[in-house]
Enzyme design. Structure first.
Site, mmCIF file in Angstrom:
data_model
loop_
_atom_site.group_PDB
_atom_site.id
_atom_site.type_symbol
_atom_site.label_atom_id
_atom_site.label_comp_id
_atom_site.label_asym_id
_atom_site.label_seq_id
_atom_site.Cartn_x
_atom_site.Cartn_y
_atom_site.Cartn_z
ATOM 1 N N HIS A 3 0.848 -1.200 0.000
ATOM 2 C CA HIS A 3 0.000 0.000 0.000
ATOM 3 C C HIS A 3 0.875 1.239 0.000
ATOM 4 C CE1 HIS A 3 -4.112 -1.710 1.494
ATOM 5 N NE2 HIS A 3 -3.614 -2.382 0.472
ATOM 6 N N TYR A 48 -9.434 5.364 7.199
ATOM 7 C CA TYR A 48 -9.611 5.726 8.610
ATOM 8 C C TYR A 48 -10.692 6.803 8.658
ATOM 9 C CZ TYR A 48 -5.286 3.290 9.934
ATOM 10 O OH TYR A 48 -4.316 2.339 10.165
ATOM 11 N N PRO A 103 -4.656 0.357 18.570
ATOM 12 C CA PRO A 103 -4.387 -0.117 17.203
ATOM 13 C C PRO A 103 -4.501 0.940 16.105
ATOM 14 C CG PRO A 103 -6.545 -0.823 17.948
ATOM 15 C CD PRO A 103 -5.886 -0.185 19.127
ATOM 16 N N LYS A 133 0.739 -0.055 15.034
ATOM 17 C CA LYS A 133 2.134 -0.155 15.488
ATOM 18 C C LYS A 133 2.446 -1.380 16.337
ATOM 19 C CE LYS A 133 3.647 3.373 13.375
ATOM 20 N NZ LYS A 133 4.136 2.966 12.037
ATOM 21 N N TYR A 150 3.643 6.660 10.000
ATOM 22 C CA TYR A 150 2.834 5.491 9.637
ATOM 23 C C TYR A 150 3.688 4.431 8.944
ATOM 24 C CZ TYR A 150 -1.371 2.843 8.508
ATOM 25 O OH TYR A 150 -2.348 1.866 8.443
#
Ligand code: APR
Ligand code: PHB
Length: 391
Positions: free
Chosen positions: A74, A202, A294, A298, A386
Site C-alpha cells: 500500500h 480511517y 491499534p 504499530k 505510519y
C-alpha cells in the site's frame, strides 16, 4: 528434567518467533516455551500492517516468501473526515510504502520455518516461571504433561505479551509503568467480502471512529468505535453493517459489500509502557513491555523493532563478547517505543469521538483534521510515522 540452551524465549507470538529465527540464523540455540497450543496461538485475529523495517526483518529471518507473494503493498491511506475522503500519499510524501499481511499469517510463516528446521518449541508449557536472572544462571521452570522441567540458559527473552509471566515476575518497585486507558473499544468484524477500497480508510465521524481494512482481495476487516462495555453478542451482522455504513462517506457507503461475519471481537484501547525493558539477564520484548492502541497499526511493528535491537545485542554478545548492545537495549527500544506511543495516541485522539471532549475539544479536533488535510508538512509527519521511523 533439566535441559540447557543459550536463550530461553517465553512466548510463541510474533516477538518470540521472530527473535528465535534471527538467533538460529546466527547459530544461537534457543527454546521457545508457549503455554497454549499452536492452533490456539494461530486462532487469534490481529492487525496486519507491516512497516518496511518489519518486512526487512522477516526477510532476514528467511520467512518472507509467502508474505511477498500474498501481501498487499500500500502506497497510502485515506482519511474520511465528516463525509469527505482525503488521501495521504506515502509515496509522494516520504517515498515509502507498507505491506498489508495479517499478523496471523506472519505467525504461521515463522512457526512453519521453525518447525521446518526442527527447532524446539514446547507448546502447552504450563506454570512457566523465570528465575535467577539477577544472577549468572537464569532458569525457566515449567510443567509439561504433568512433569516438572527446568531449562537452564544464559538469557531469558520475555516475549509473553501483556498478560505474560515475565513482566509480572519483576518486582513492582523495579518497574515504572505509564498507562492511558481509552473510554471506548473497537468492535471488529472479519468477512469474506470484497474490500471497500484498495487502501485502508480511517474514518472520523460524529457517530464515532471506523476503519476499513482487508486481509486479501476477497477478505475484509472492519472496525467501529464502540462503548468499552459493549459485548459482541449485542451486534448482529445487520446492525454492524448498518452502523458502519452510517459512518462512511456516501460513495463508500454505496460501495460497501456486506456478508456474514466469520469472526467478531471487541478490543479495548490502551496505551501502556513499562520500563526498563531489561532486568539482569531477562529482556522484555513486544507486548510484554508495551501496548499501543491499534489506530496507528504499530503493535506488531514495535514487537519487531524490539526484536531487532535484542537480536543485535545477543548476536554481538556471542560473536564478539561485546555487551554494548545488550546494555543499550532498554534505552534504544524504549526510545522508539515512545515515538510510536505518541503517534498511536495522536491518531486515536484525532479520529475518535470522546464523550468528555466538550465543544472546545471537538473544535480543536476538527481544526487539527483540517490542518492535516490542508498541510503537506502535517501530512508528511503522519506518513513518516505510519510507514515506520528508522530503527
Ligand atoms: N507462559 C508461556 N507463554 C505465555 C505465557 C506464559 N505464562 N503468557 C503468555 N504466553 C504466550 C501467549 O500465549 C502468546 O502466544 O506468549 C505469546 C505472546 O504473544 P503476543 O501476545 O502476540 O505478543 P507479542 O509476540 O509481543 O506480539 C505483539 O501482538 O497483540 C499483538 O498488537 C500486538 O501486534 C502486537 C503483537
Ligand atoms: C487491521 O487490518 O486489522 C488493522 C489495520 C490498521 C490498523 C488497525 C488494524 O490501524
Amino acid at each position: 528434567m533439566t535441559k540447557r540452551t543459550q536463550v530461553a524465549i517465553i512466548g510463541s507470538g510474533p516477538a518470540g518467533l521472530l527473535l528465535g529465527q534471527l538467533l538460529l540464523k546466527a547459530g544461537i540455540d534457543n527454546v521457545i516455551l508457549e503455554r497454549h497450543t499452536r492452533e490456539h496461538v494461530l486462532g487469534r485475529i490481529r492487525a496486519g500492517v507491516l512497516e518496511q523495517g518489519t518486512v526487512g526483518l522477516i526477510d532476514e529471518a528467511g520467512c518472507g516468501r509467502r508474505m511477498h507473494r500474498e501481501g498487499l503493498i500500500h502506497h497510502g491511506i485515506e482519511l474520511s473526515l465528516r463525509g469527505q475522503r482525503h488521501r495521504i500519499d506515502f509515496n509522494d510524501l516520504v517515498g515509502k510504502s507498507v505491506m498489508v499481511y495479517g499478523q496471523t499469517e506472519v505467525t504461521r510463516d515463522l512457526m512453519d520455518a521453525r518447525a521446518g528446521i526442527g527447532a524446539p518449541t514446547e507448546y502447552e508449557a504450563l506454570n512457566v516461571t523465570p528465575s535467577g536472572y539477577d544472577g549468572t544462571q537464569p532458569i525457566v521452570s515449567y510443567l509439561k504433561d504433568g512433569a516438572a522441567h527446568e531449562l537452564g540458559c544464559d538469557f531469558i527473552a520475555g516475549c509473553d505479551g501483556f498478560h505474560g509471566v515475565s513482566r509480572h515476575s519483576v518486582p513492582e518497585s523495579a518497574l515504572t509503568v505509564f498507562e492511558r486507558v481509552y473510554p471506548f473499544g473497537w468492535l471488529g468484524v472479519l468477512a469474506d467480502v470484497r474490500p471497500l477500497s484498495h487502501e485502508l480508510i480511517y474514518v472520523n465521524h460524529a457517530r464515532g471512529f471506523a476503519l476499513c481494512s482487508m486481509r486479501s482481495p476477497t477478505r475484509s476487516r472492519y472496525y467501529i468505535q464502540c462503548d468499552a462495555s459493549e459485548r459482541p453478542g449485542h451486534w448482529p451482522d445487520d446492525r454492524f453493517w448498518e452502523e458502519l455504513r452510517r459512518r462512511l462517506d456516501p460513495e463508500a457507503g454505496a460501495q460497501l459489500a456486506t456478508g456474514p461475519s466469520v469472526e467478531e471481537s471487541i478490543a479495548p484501547l490502551r496505551s501502556f509502557v513499562a520500563g526498563p525493558m531489561r532486568f539482569g539477564r531477562l529482556f522484555l520484548a513486544g507486548d510484554a513491555a508495551h501496548i499501543v492502541p491499534p489506530t496507528g497499526a504499530k503493535g506488531l511493528n514495535l514487537a519487531a523493532s524490539d526484536v531487532h535491537y535484542l537480536a543485535e545485542g545477543l548476536i554481538a554478545h556471542y560473536r564478539s563478547g561485546s555487551d554494548a548492545g545488550l546494555n543499550a537495549y532498554s534505552a534504544r527500544a524504549l526510545a522508539r517505543v515512545w515515538k510510536a506511543e505518541r503517534f498511536s495516541w495522536w491518531m486515536t485522539s484525532l479520529l475518535h469521538k470522546f464523550s468528555d471532549s466538550g465543544a472546545f475539544g471537538e473544535r480543536i479536533q476538527l481544526a487539527e483534521l483540517e490542518y492535516l488535510v490542508g498541510s503537506r508538512a502535517a501530512a508528511t509527519a503522519l506518513a513518516e510515522n505510519y510507514v515506520g521511523l528508522p530503527f
